[in-house]
Design a protein around this motif. Structure first.
Motif, PDB file in Angstrom:
ATOM      1  N   GLU A  24       0.909  -1.099  -0.038  1.00 52.44           N
ATOM      2  CA  GLU A  24      -0.540   0.145   0.276  1.00 52.44           C
ATOM      3  C   GLU A  24       1.411   1.511   0.254  1.00 52.44           C
ATOM      4  OE1 GLU A  24      -3.470  -0.109   3.447  1.00 52.44           O
ATOM      5  OE2 GLU A  24      -4.032  -1.811   2.353  1.00 52.44           O
ATOM      6  N   GLU A  28      -4.151   8.057  -2.544  1.00 48.11           N
ATOM      7  CA  GLU A  28      -6.179   7.722  -2.495  1.00 48.11           C
ATOM      8  C   GLU A  28      -6.551   8.227  -3.751  1.00 48.11           C
ATOM      9  OE1 GLU A  28     -10.573   9.524  -0.423  1.00 48.11           O
ATOM     10  OE2 GLU A  28      -8.942   7.734   0.206  1.00 48.11           O
ATOM     11  N   CYS A  38      -7.258   2.722  -4.095  1.00 51.42           N
ATOM     12  CA  CYS A  38      -6.075   3.363  -3.610  1.00 51.42           C
ATOM     13  C   CYS A  38      -5.329   3.161  -4.816  1.00 51.42           C
ATOM     14  CB  CYS A  38      -5.618   3.085  -2.273  1.00 51.42           C
ATOM     15  SG  CYS A  38      -6.423   3.626  -0.398  1.00 51.42           S
TER      16      CYS A  38
END
Length: 120
Positions: A24, A28, A38
């Motif tokens: 990650e 966003e 995202c």
């Protein structure tokens, strides 16, 4: 508090689509009433991850629908459809541990494309 984690049976049904090593980025791209999109990295590629809001997984219907969506997306191949790459489990180790769809990331949104090029 409601436990929203998926059962082992649900996780097993999704195993064939599960990607390892998804990172990650914290960026966003957009947010809607069903999900947040995202930016993630997978094998050096910049991808988009569609993280459905946890409340959607409170019903068995939603989990089955997610499984069906994965099965359908995995079979689609067309230059005008973003490519489904697989799933990963968003927020591993949390009480949620919910799957997120991972797809190719486009360089602009549909709105940006229409603003730049107009309706075709």
């Amino acid at each position: 508090m409601v436990d929203l984690s998926m059962s082992k049976g649900d996780q097993n049904a999704l195993q064939q689509y599960t990607l390892q090593g998804v990172k990650e980025t914290g960026l966003e791209l957009g947010r809607g009433s069903y999900a947040t999109v995202c930016v993630v990295k997978h094998k050096g590629l910049t991808c988009a991850a569609k993280n459905f809001h946890p409340a959607l997984y409170q019903q068995e219907y939603s989990i089955r629908r997610f499984q069906e969506e994965c099965a359908i997306l995995s079979q689609l191949r067309h230059p005008n459809i973003v490519q489904f790459l697989g799933i990963y489990y968003h927020q591993p180790g949390s009480i949620f541990g919910l799957p997120a769809l991972v797809m190719e990331c486009l360089p602009m949104t549909l709105a940006q494309c229409l603003d730049r090029y107009g309706v075709l």
